[in-house]
Design a protein around this motif. Sequence first.
Motif, PDB file in Angstrom:
ATOM      1  N   VAL A  26      -6.001  17.182   0.411  1.00  0.00           N
ATOM      2  CA  VAL A  26      -7.364  17.561   0.010  1.00  0.00           C
ATOM      3  C   VAL A  26      -8.071  18.291   1.153  1.00  0.00           C
ATOM      4  N   ASN A  27      -7.928  17.745   2.389  1.00  0.00           N
ATOM      5  CA  ASN A  27      -8.624  18.334   3.540  1.00  0.00           C
ATOM      6  C   ASN A  27      -8.105  19.715   3.874  1.00  0.00           C
ATOM      7  N   GLU A  30      -9.379  22.167   1.226  1.00  0.00           N
ATOM      8  CA  GLU A  30     -10.813  22.447   1.345  1.00  0.00           C
ATOM      9  C   GLU A  30     -11.104  23.377   2.522  1.00  0.00           C
ATOM     10  N   ASN A 111     -22.543  22.339  -7.174  1.00  0.00           N
ATOM     11  CA  ASN A 111     -23.572  21.409  -7.673  1.00  0.00           C
ATOM     12  C   ASN A 111     -24.474  22.029  -8.734  1.00  0.00           C
ATOM     13  N   THR A 150      -6.246  24.261  -6.805  1.00  0.00           N
ATOM     14  CA  THR A 150      -7.704  24.176  -7.002  1.00  0.00           C
ATOM     15  C   THR A 150      -8.028  23.089  -8.027  1.00  0.00           C
ATOM     16  N   TRP A 153      -7.414  19.608  -6.445  1.00  0.00           N
ATOM     17  CA  TRP A 153      -8.495  19.270  -5.502  1.00  0.00           C
ATOM     18  C   TRP A 153      -9.753  18.823  -6.263  1.00  0.00           C
ATOM     19  N   LEU A 154     -10.125  19.587  -7.289  1.00  0.00           N
ATOM     20  CA  LEU A 154     -11.315  19.248  -8.082  1.00  0.00           C
ATOM     21  C   LEU A 154     -11.115  17.932  -8.835  1.00  0.00           C
ATOM     22  N   ILE A 156      -9.259  15.380  -8.038  1.00  0.00           N
ATOM     23  CA  ILE A 156      -9.338  14.245  -7.112  1.00  0.00           C
ATOM     24  C   ILE A 156     -10.794  14.033  -6.693  1.00  0.00           C
ATOM     25  N   LYS A 157     -11.436  15.111  -6.295  1.00  0.00           N
ATOM     26  CA  LYS A 157     -12.796  15.027  -5.749  1.00  0.00           C
ATOM     27  C   LYS A 157     -13.816  14.510  -6.772  1.00  0.00           C
ATOM     28  N   TYR A 158     -13.699  14.964  -8.018  1.00  0.00           N
ATOM     29  CA  TYR A 158     -14.706  14.602  -9.029  1.00  0.00           C
ATOM     30  C   TYR A 158     -14.163  13.651 -10.085  1.00  0.00           C
ATOM     31  N   LYS A 159     -12.946  13.124  -9.842  1.00  0.00           N
ATOM     32  CA  LYS A 159     -12.328  12.150 -10.761  1.00  0.00           C
ATOM     33  C   LYS A 159     -12.323  12.671 -12.203  1.00  0.00           C
ATOM     34  N   ARG A 199      -1.807  14.604  -7.789  1.00  0.00           N
ATOM     35  CA  ARG A 199      -2.925  13.716  -7.488  1.00  0.00           C
ATOM     36  C   ARG A 199      -2.477  12.294  -7.198  1.00  0.00           C
TER      37      ARG A 199
END
Length: 200
Positions: A26-27, A30, A111, A150, A153-154, A156-159, A199
């Motif tokens: 993820v890091n 990003e 956001n 992409t 990553w999304l 994982i980050k936003y479940k 994931r």
Amino acid sequence: MTFRLLPAILFFLFIFGCSSSKEFSVNNFESGIVAVAQWGGTPANDSLARKHTITHITLHHQGESFPKGKDPIQYLRNLQTWSRNSKKWIDIPYHYIIDLDGKVYAGRDINYAGDTNTEYDPSGHALIEVVGNFEEVEPNEAQLDAVVRTMTWLAIKYKVPADSTRSHRDYSQQTVCPGKNLYRYIENGYFKEKVMENRD
Ligand SMILES: [Zn+2]
């Protein structure tokens, strides 16, 4: 003595093997995204933005040909100007844009809800755009790989659940976006499968 150490050695090999086989970071992903300031864009006017919480990941294409050698930076700058001046949107309608080399650029602040010319409501959707017209050309390997990374990553980050990873035409009757040659990978479950693999 040597034999007593064997289980410990095997255990360490096992742990090391597991951690090193994890391909997606993820890091790392990003930090590889080209930020708005890096491509010469400017931030949106916050007071006009619609805040939202990500629950879906939705794939788009540019819908116009993107010939080899065309400058993605200039494309992004033009897209931002057009979005604001002609469409009166706060920014580029998409959150992340993927070029021909699979490089990922930040667009609209994640956001803030995106915009569309069609009838679906993009609020809650993380919007990914791939350059090119996939009614006419095939996505290349670098682009497909970038879409997977992409989306992973999304997700994982936003479940975001795998079933909520779709494309524009799954929500709108008014478009063929992301084009039949890219939609194939949504339809046959390729992206969903790869995201689920990455994931875990
Ligand atoms: Zn679209």
